[in-house]
Design an enzyme around this catalytic site. Structure first.
Site, mmCIF file in Angstrom:
data_model
loop_
_atom_site.group_PDB
_atom_site.id
_atom_site.type_symbol
_atom_site.label_atom_id
_atom_site.label_comp_id
_atom_site.label_asym_id
_atom_site.label_seq_id
_atom_site.Cartn_x
_atom_site.Cartn_y
_atom_site.Cartn_z
ATOM 1 N N THR A 1 0.850 -1.193 0.000
ATOM 2 C CA THR A 1 0.000 0.000 0.000
ATOM 3 C C THR A 1 0.881 1.237 0.000
ATOM 4 O O THR A 1 2.077 1.138 -0.320
ATOM 5 C CB THR A 1 -1.019 -0.032 1.169
ATOM 6 O OG1 THR A 1 -1.941 1.047 0.996
ATOM 7 C CG2 THR A 1 -0.360 0.060 2.538
ATOM 8 N N ASN A 2 0.352 2.398 0.333
ATOM 9 C CA ASN A 2 1.147 3.636 0.344
ATOM 10 C C ASN A 2 0.575 4.582 1.404
ATOM 11 O O ASN A 2 -0.493 4.310 1.956
ATOM 12 C CB ASN A 2 1.143 4.267 -1.059
ATOM 13 C CG ASN A 2 -0.263 4.639 -1.499
ATOM 14 O OD1 ASN A 2 -0.890 5.504 -0.914
ATOM 15 N ND2 ASN A 2 -0.767 3.952 -2.520
ATOM 16 N N PRO A 3 1.276 5.684 1.700
ATOM 17 C CA PRO A 3 0.856 6.506 2.859
ATOM 18 C C PRO A 3 -0.348 7.425 2.632
ATOM 19 O O PRO A 3 -0.671 8.221 3.517
ATOM 20 C CB PRO A 3 2.095 7.359 3.175
ATOM 21 C CG PRO A 3 3.118 7.032 2.163
ATOM 22 C CD PRO A 3 2.519 6.186 1.102
ATOM 23 N N SER A 4 -1.017 7.349 1.493
ATOM 24 C CA SER A 4 -2.176 8.240 1.273
ATOM 25 C C SER A 4 -3.233 7.996 2.359
ATOM 26 O O SER A 4 -3.609 6.856 2.620
ATOM 27 C CB SER A 4 -2.781 7.951 -0.101
ATOM 28 O OG SER A 4 -4.093 8.456 -0.162
ATOM 29 N N ALA B 1 -4.921 6.881 -4.612
ATOM 30 C CA ALA B 1 -3.519 6.494 -4.784
ATOM 31 C C ALA B 1 -3.524 4.975 -4.967
ATOM 32 O O ALA B 1 -3.431 4.212 -4.007
ATOM 33 C CB ALA B 1 -2.706 6.903 -3.565
#
Ligand code: C5P
Length: 399
Positions: A202-205, A272
């Site tokens: 995943t990502n920090p969005s 994102a």
């Protein structure tokens, strides 16, 4: 903005102090008018301190001399009643001006927001509903009440709407409903691509930008479908015109988007989306020694690019491009490659963008325009982005 906040006598009166405080912090001038009943629940002094102005209670018997309801009516840009009891709604609806607030209401012409709060049985009473219908027919915006716990200990429709939500509704009251009748699809948040039930790419969005874009579109009158990845934080009450569809992975987002896209006129892709997903995710938690066997990934579909292929030029398509370098050039090439009408380019990195409260953005459009929005909260940023998008949207017959 110049706002009259009328406070009537119900237990939720203390919450209007939160609304007033927030209004003042956001730079508005606030004049409080209280009914006699309201002063039994909360002291005028509280509002005087918060608003920096004398509070109006009586027409004549005021410490600093009589208050002119006529002057006040001319002064205000918005009149809000928070909370609105069954009594004040009846007086406003029937035109029985027996107090300063209802007198002022009758000498004022402009946007009105009414935030009812009462016992659920009183709210559902046919007389109350008649008065609410009359007020709505006079173009007052009725915000709430909402479902939940009420002071008597009961549960039901009767709670005052969330104060932060009310602040936004009041700020929006004079803004034209430019997206009225338009269906807007917004994607937001990060997608999660699971290796197994407890591990994922995943990502920090945080999903805040998508949330604010959905919320603002609804305040502009749109019907909104908001398809979003798992949210880490609670951003507050969603506008009732927003239908929220939670998904987890990019594939789920893609399916949900294609189910809805046909009926939408505007698509805003603020999600994102993870670029890759594991090829063979496991249903059970993997032992550490097994993980590398499931390590292989494959590229996810580019949802927005696919929409661009199908709908480019027919629907109004908006992308977001978070970039660490060559912000404008990278965004411009995505605008062209994905057949978009506009792209919101924003630098991410130290203190900006992902996971941060503030946001800096440039709205680059296919007509060659480039509008800059400087370091604002994502809420204000979303409002300014929509101002620009609405302007671009109505240049072509997309609807
Ligand atoms: O990841 P990228 O910078 O290309 O994202 C640009 C835009 O494309 C964003 O609006 C994003 O929501 C969208 N996108 C998408 N599906 C992907 C990747 C990006 O819809 N797989």
């Amino acid at each position: 903005m110049r706002i009259i906040v009328g406070v009537s006598g119900g237990i939720a009166a203390y919450k209007s102090a939160i609304v007033v405080s927030s209004m003042v912090q956001r730079g508005h001038q606030v004049q409080i008018l209280m009914t006699e009943g309201a002063t039994r629940f909360i002291q005028p002094l509280t509002f005087e301190a918060l608003s920096g102005r004398p509070v109006g209670v009586s027409v004549t018997d005021q410490p600093a001399g009589p208050i002119s309801h006529v002057k006040l009516g001319k002064w205000a840009d918005v009149l809000a009643v928070v909370p609105a009891t069954v009594g004040i709604m009846s007086r406003l609806a029937l035109g029985e001006p027996t107090d300063l607030l209802s007198l002022t209401y009758m000498s004022y012409r402009g946007p009105v927001v009414i935030a009812p709060a009462m016992e659920p049985k009183m709210w559902l009473h046919p007389r109350t509903q008649e008065h609410v219908a009359k007020l709505a027919a006079d173009e007052a915006q009725i915000v709430g009440p909402v479902e939940g716990h009420v002071a008597s200990g009961d549960e039901g429709m009767g709670r005052l709407a969330d104060p932060e939500f009310l602040v936004r509704a009041i700020e929006h009251a004079p803004i034209p409903k430019a997206l009225s009748g338009i269906h807007v699809l917004v994607t937001g948040g990060a997608t999660w691509e699971h290796f197994d039930p407890v591990r994922a790419i995943t990502n920090p969005s945080t999903g805040r930008m998508g949330f604010e874009m959905a919320q603002e579109a609804a305040f502009l009158g749109a019907r909104v479908t908001y398809i979003h990845g798992p949210r880490g934080a609670d951003f507050g009450t969603l506008h009732p015109s927003v239908t929220s569809i939670p998904i987890v992975s990019a594939k789920e987002m893609r399916d949900a988007v294609w189910n809805i896209a046909e009926s939408a006129s505007i698509v805003v892709a603020a999600a994102a989306v993870s670029d890759f997903r594991p090829i063979s995710p496991a249903k059970q938690k993997l032992h550490k020694s097994e993980i590398t066997a499931h390590w292989d990934v494959t590229a996810n579909p580019d949802i927005l690019a696919e929409l661009g292929q199908e709908y480019g030029g027919r629907k109004f398509l908006v992308g977001f491009a978070a970039e660490t370098d060559n912000v404008v050039a990278s965004a411009q090439s995505k605008l062209a490659a994905k057949h978009l009408d506009a792209i919101v380019a924003n630098p991410v990195g130290a203190n900006l963008g992902f996971g941060h409260w503030e946001h800096r953005a440039q709205v680059i459009d296919r007509f060659g325009g480039n509008a800059t929005i400087n370091e604002e909260s994502k809420e204000i940023s979303a409002r300014k982005i929509w101002e620009r998008l609405v302007d671009l949207f109505y240049r072509e017959p997309y609807v």
